[in-house]
Scaffold this motif. Structure first.
Motif, PDB file in Angstrom:
ATOM      1  N   SER A  41     -10.291   5.085   2.992  1.00 32.46           N
ATOM      2  CA  SER A  41     -11.616   5.070   3.617  1.00 32.46           C
ATOM      3  C   SER A  41     -11.901   3.711   4.245  1.00 32.46           C
ATOM      4  O   SER A  41     -12.510   3.617   5.320  1.00 32.46           O
ATOM      5  N   ARG A  42     -11.454   2.664   3.575  1.00 31.61           N
ATOM      6  CA  ARG A  42     -11.660   1.312   4.095  1.00 31.61           C
ATOM      7  C   ARG A  42     -10.873   1.091   5.393  1.00 31.61           C
ATOM      8  O   ARG A  42     -11.362   0.463   6.329  1.00 31.61           O
ATOM      9  N   ILE A  43      -9.664   1.646   5.448  1.00 28.99           N
ATOM     10  CA  ILE A  43      -8.824   1.483   6.643  1.00 28.99           C
ATOM     11  C   ILE A  43      -9.295   2.400   7.768  1.00 28.99           C
ATOM     12  O   ILE A  43      -9.310   2.023   8.939  1.00 28.99           O
ATOM     13  N   GLY A  44      -9.667   3.629   7.399  1.00 26.77           N
ATOM     14  CA  GLY A  44     -10.101   4.596   8.405  1.00 26.77           C
ATOM     15  C   GLY A  44      -8.950   5.198   9.189  1.00 26.77           C
ATOM     16  O   GLY A  44      -9.046   5.411  10.398  1.00 26.77           O
ATOM     17  N   CYS A  45      -7.852   5.479   8.494  1.00 26.91           N
ATOM     18  CA  CYS A  45      -6.659   6.000   9.169  1.00 26.91           C
ATOM     19  C   CYS A  45      -6.509   7.511   8.963  1.00 26.91           C
ATOM     20  O   CYS A  45      -7.148   8.091   8.086  1.00 26.91           O
ATOM     21  N   PRO A  46      -5.668   8.170   9.755  1.00 21.37           N
ATOM     22  CA  PRO A  46      -5.423   9.598   9.580  1.00 21.37           C
ATOM     23  C   PRO A  46      -4.810   9.905   8.213  1.00 21.37           C
ATOM     24  O   PRO A  46      -4.101   9.079   7.645  1.00 21.37           O
ATOM     25  N   VAL A  47      -5.088  11.103   7.709  1.00 21.42           N
ATOM     26  CA  VAL A  47      -4.584  11.532   6.407  1.00 21.42           C
ATOM     27  C   VAL A  47      -3.827  12.853   6.562  1.00 21.42           C
ATOM     28  O   VAL A  47      -4.297  13.767   7.241  1.00 21.42           O
ATOM     29  N   ILE A  48      -2.666  12.943   5.935  1.00 20.67           N
ATOM     30  CA  ILE A  48      -1.878  14.174   5.944  1.00 20.67           C
ATOM     31  C   ILE A  48      -1.676  14.637   4.509  1.00 20.67           C
ATOM     32  O   ILE A  48      -1.270  13.844   3.649  1.00 20.67           O
ATOM     33  N   ASP A  49      -1.953  15.897   4.250  1.00 22.10           N
ATOM     34  CA  ASP A  49      -1.736  16.473   2.919  1.00 22.10           C
ATOM     35  C   ASP A  49      -0.279  16.912   2.831  1.00 22.10           C
ATOM     36  O   ASP A  49       0.161  17.819   3.535  1.00 22.10           O
ATOM     37  N   VAL A  50       0.476  16.263   1.948  1.00 17.67           N
ATOM     38  CA  VAL A  50       1.915  16.547   1.828  1.00 17.67           C
ATOM     39  C   VAL A  50       2.231  17.452   0.648  1.00 17.67           C
ATOM     40  O   VAL A  50       3.400  17.656   0.316  1.00 17.67           O
TER      41      VAL A  50
END
Length: 274
Positions: A241-250
């Protein structure tokens, strides 16, 4: 004996023709110092061909050429025949045979061998990068990376890094552990090149238990306990959340599937250049 003069004429740098030429001349003991090889690269126009012919006529040289463009190759052959100069077309005959057998027109692009070599060395460089900066061991790799993978232990960060390296991406992976603060550089680089790897806690529990068994340890160690896993995943969410980057559910994805998603995300970033 009289000196043997050879001209290497190429629409690229001429390394291919020179290697073949030297392989042939090395078979003759008599040549020695009586051999002179001149390389004339980037023969791309009729005027360039005329320059080759002029030198060959003056020195009575044998012309060895690698020209992929049919019109230039044809003009070279016509001029060499016109002035009765000895010559060898290294690429033309084979390209003609391949064109007939494959029923496909060649690309006719000079320098393709060097482009392939460049791709190969980029791949090797990316693989070495992934090994050097695996598991976040050196934060200095963060600004240099094309992709930065974030995740808790056992989210396939290392195999993903290697897979992507074979696609010529320089990948660094950073493990997120509550007891260890991530490097400050992580929050300073472009978040668009960071990819967070999310996983279902139950799935992670099963993976970690299996890993402990493989290591000959009890599967009830804290590493695989629900409370520990939830704490790690909560910390993961905080950092992401702090970085604000994309997230992928692996959770239920194969390495290849996750890698393809990552590639789509990073290449969609207009500032990204492979």
């Amino acid at each position: 004996m009289d000196e043997i003069r050879l001209i290497i004429a190429s629409d690229s740098v001429g390394e291919t023709a020179e290697l073949v030429t030297k392989a042939c001349t090395s078979q003759f003991n008599q040549l020695g110092k009586a051999l002179e090889i001149i390389r004339l690269p980037y023969i791309e126009t009729d005027e360039n061909v005329d320059e080759v012919i002029a030198v060959a006529k003056e020195q009575q040289s044998i012309v060895i050429y690698t020209l992929v463009k049919p019109k230039i190759r044809k003009y070279m052959k016509e001029q060499l025949d016109l002035y009765n100069l000895d010559h060898v077309d290294i690429m033309g005959p084979l390209m003609t045979i391949l064109t007939e057998q494959l029923n496909e027109s060649p690309l006719n692009e000079p320098g393709m061998v060097h482009k392939l070599d460049e791709d190969y060395f980029k791949k090797i460089e990316a693989i070495e990068f992934a090994v050097k900066y695996d598991d976040g061991r050196d934060p200095r790799g963060l600004p240099k990376a094309d992709i930065v993978l974030l995740g808790v232990s056992r989210t396939s960060k290392t195999p993903l890094s290697q897979y992507l390296a074979h696609k010529r991406f320089k990948v660094m992976n950073v493990p997120l552990v509550p007891e260890v603060d991530p490097p400050e550089t992580l929050f300073e680089i472009d978040p668009a090149k960071c990819i967070a790897l999310k996983i279902d806690p139950n799935k992670l529990n099963a993976i970690r238990k299996e890993r402990l068994v493989q290591l000959g340890l009890n599967d009830d160690a804290s590493y695989a306990q629900d409370q520990r896993i939830l704490a790690e995943l909560e910390y993961f969410e905080t950092i992401v959340s702090r970085i604000g980057c994309p997230v992928i559910d692996v959770s239920n994805k194969a390495i290849e599937e996750t890698a393809n998603e990552i590639i789509k995300i990073v290449t969609a970033n207009k500032s990204f250049k492979l």
